[in-house]
Design an enzyme around this catalytic site. Structure first.
Site, PDB file in Angstrom:
ATOM      1  N   HIS A  17      -1.601  -5.764   1.566  1.00 33.23           N
ATOM      2  CA  HIS A  17      -2.891  -6.424   1.361  1.00 33.23           C
ATOM      3  C   HIS A  17      -2.645  -7.803   0.768  1.00 33.23           C
ATOM      4  O   HIS A  17      -1.804  -7.956  -0.111  1.00 33.23           O
ATOM      5  CB  HIS A  17      -3.771  -5.627   0.392  1.00 33.23           C
ATOM      6  CG  HIS A  17      -4.967  -6.405  -0.074  1.00 33.23           C
ATOM      7  ND1 HIS A  17      -6.138  -6.443   0.651  1.00 33.23           N
ATOM      8  CD2 HIS A  17      -5.158  -7.230  -1.145  1.00 33.23           C
ATOM      9  CE1 HIS A  17      -7.002  -7.245   0.042  1.00 33.23           C
ATOM     10  NE2 HIS A  17      -6.426  -7.739  -1.058  1.00 33.23           N
ATOM     11  N   PHE A  74     -14.931   3.023   8.302  1.00 34.60           N
ATOM     12  CA  PHE A  74     -13.597   3.416   7.840  1.00 34.60           C
ATOM     13  C   PHE A  74     -13.444   3.387   6.317  1.00 34.60           C
ATOM     14  O   PHE A  74     -12.358   3.652   5.791  1.00 34.60           O
ATOM     15  CB  PHE A  74     -12.523   2.538   8.493  1.00 34.60           C
ATOM     16  CG  PHE A  74     -12.686   1.048   8.244  1.00 34.60           C
ATOM     17  CD1 PHE A  74     -12.233   0.461   7.068  1.00 34.60           C
ATOM     18  CD2 PHE A  74     -13.286   0.235   9.210  1.00 34.60           C
ATOM     19  CE1 PHE A  74     -12.383  -0.903   6.840  1.00 34.60           C
ATOM     20  CE2 PHE A  74     -13.442  -1.137   8.981  1.00 34.60           C
ATOM     21  CZ  PHE A  74     -12.980  -1.701   7.793  1.00 34.60           C
ATOM     22  N   LYS A 120       0.834  -1.201   0.000  1.00 39.27           N
ATOM     23  CA  LYS A 120       0.000   0.000   0.000  1.00 39.27           C
ATOM     24  C   LYS A 120       0.877   1.263   0.000  1.00 39.27           C
ATOM     25  O   LYS A 120       2.092   1.180   0.208  1.00 39.27           O
ATOM     26  CB  LYS A 120      -0.911  -0.027   1.238  1.00 39.27           C
ATOM     27  CG  LYS A 120      -1.862  -1.244   1.303  1.00 39.27           C
ATOM     28  CD  LYS A 120      -2.722  -1.166   2.561  1.00 39.27           C
ATOM     29  CE  LYS A 120      -3.540  -2.426   2.778  1.00 39.27           C
ATOM     30  NZ  LYS A 120      -4.379  -2.340   3.996  1.00 39.27           N
TER      31      LYS A 120
HETATM   32  P1  IDP Z   1      -7.015  -7.405   5.911  1.00 39.50           P
HETATM   33  O1  IDP Z   1      -6.269  -6.345   5.125  1.00 39.50           O
HETATM   34  O2  IDP Z   1      -6.139  -8.001   6.990  1.00 39.50           O
HETATM   35  O3  IDP Z   1      -7.662  -8.439   5.036  1.00 39.50           O
HETATM   36  P2  IDP Z   1      -9.698  -6.301   6.324  1.00 39.50           P
HETATM   37  O4  IDP Z   1     -10.546  -6.577   7.525  1.00 39.50           O
HETATM   38  O5  IDP Z   1     -10.089  -6.927   5.033  1.00 39.50           O
HETATM   39  O6  IDP Z   1      -8.181  -6.675   6.726  1.00 39.50           O
HETATM   40  O7  IDP Z   1      -9.658  -4.741   6.158  1.00 39.50           O
HETATM   41  C1  IDP Z   1      -9.122  -4.167   4.988  1.00 39.50           C
HETATM   42  C2  IDP Z   1      -8.255  -2.988   5.372  1.00 39.50           C
HETATM   43  O8  IDP Z   1      -9.083  -1.975   5.930  1.00 39.50           O
HETATM   44  C3  IDP Z   1      -7.229  -3.289   6.466  1.00 39.50           C
HETATM   45  O9  IDP Z   1      -6.034  -3.866   5.957  1.00 39.50           O
HETATM   46  C4  IDP Z   1      -6.999  -1.926   7.048  1.00 39.50           C
HETATM   47  O10 IDP Z   1      -6.116  -1.172   6.228  1.00 39.50           O
HETATM   48  C5  IDP Z   1      -8.391  -1.304   6.960  1.00 39.50           C
HETATM   49  N1  IDP Z   1      -9.141  -1.473   8.208  1.00 39.50           N
HETATM   50  C6  IDP Z   1      -9.734  -2.603   8.661  1.00 39.50           C
HETATM   51  N2  IDP Z   1     -10.338  -2.404   9.843  1.00 39.50           N
HETATM   52  C7  IDP Z   1     -10.125  -1.107  10.148  1.00 39.50           C
HETATM   53  C8  IDP Z   1     -10.493  -0.283  11.255  1.00 39.50           C
HETATM   54  O11 IDP Z   1     -11.147  -0.702  12.208  1.00 39.50           O
HETATM   55  N3  IDP Z   1     -10.075   1.019  11.208  1.00 39.50           N
HETATM   56  C9  IDP Z   1      -9.360   1.530  10.164  1.00 39.50           C
HETATM   57  N4  IDP Z   1      -8.990   0.791   9.112  1.00 39.50           N
HETATM   58  C10 IDP Z   1      -9.366  -0.509   9.099  1.00 39.50           C
HETATM   59 MG    MG Z   2      -9.239  -8.246   3.711  1.00 44.16          MG
END
Ligand code: IDP
Ligand code: MG
Length: 149
Positions: free
Chosen positions: A115, A57, A9
């Site tokens: 990611h 978010f 990212k």
């Molecule tokens: P991942 O990247 O580990 O798969 P996801 O739950 O799919 O996690 O969330 C996607 C992205 O969204 C995360 O990598 C992070 O950058 C952001 N994100 C997830 N949860 C939060 C939050 O509670 N606050 C702010 N950003 C978040």
């Molecule tokens: Mg994810």
């Protein structure tokens, strides 16, 4: 062999971590079969994170992901979807184990540098969203005979 979508990212690029992050993927034996740097456009970013559209978010996440260049890859290897997520570490860097990218380099969930697709269906969708088929290179790595039995 399984494939996944992997992205460094904008925070990973701005912090000069591109080389160190890619090194972890290569060191594991995983094969990069497509790679490019670009700045995501709004529509692609929203599509990429479509599953989070209703989350509080979402707007900050999309604004952040289009704020600068990112590096996208298709990575191939045995169990690569789960391996990349193990290498990335937990979503919240303060919960990610040392030895993972997020555990070693990050402190904030919104700045977790990498990611990785979370399932075969996500991998297929994300690879198709970010890469044309012709951008994926089918080749053998010279160490494959020693990496796999
Ligand atoms: P991942 O990247 O580990 O798969 P996801 O739950 O799919 O996690 O969330 C996607 C992205 O969204 C995360 O990598 C992070 O950058 C952001 N994100 C997830 N949860 C939060 C939050 O509670 N606050 C702010 N950003 C978040
Ligand atoms: Mg994810």
């Amino acid at each position: 062999m399984e494939m996944t979508f992997f992205m460094i990212k904008p925070d990973g690029v701005q912090r000069g971590l591109v080389g160190r992050i890619i090194r972890r993927v290569e060191d594991k034996g995983l094969k990069i079969v497509a790679m490019k740097m670009r700045r995501l456009d709004q529509a692609t970013a929203e599509e990429h994170y479509a599953e989070h559209r209703e989350k509080p978010f979402f707007k900050d996440l999309v604004d952040f992901i289009i704020s600068g260049p990112s590096v996208s890859m298709v990575v191939e290897g045995k169990d690569v979807i789960s391996e990349i997520r193990r290498i990335n570490g937990a979503t919240n860097p303060t919960e990610a184990l040392p030895g993972t990218i997020r555990g070693d380099f990050g402190l904030d969930t919104g700045r977790n540098m990498v990611h990785g697709s979370d399932s075969p269906a996500s991998a297929e969708r994300e690879i198709a969203l970010h890469f044309d088929a012709v951008e994926r290179i089918d080749y053998s790595r010279i160490d494959e005979a020693w990496l796999y039995e």
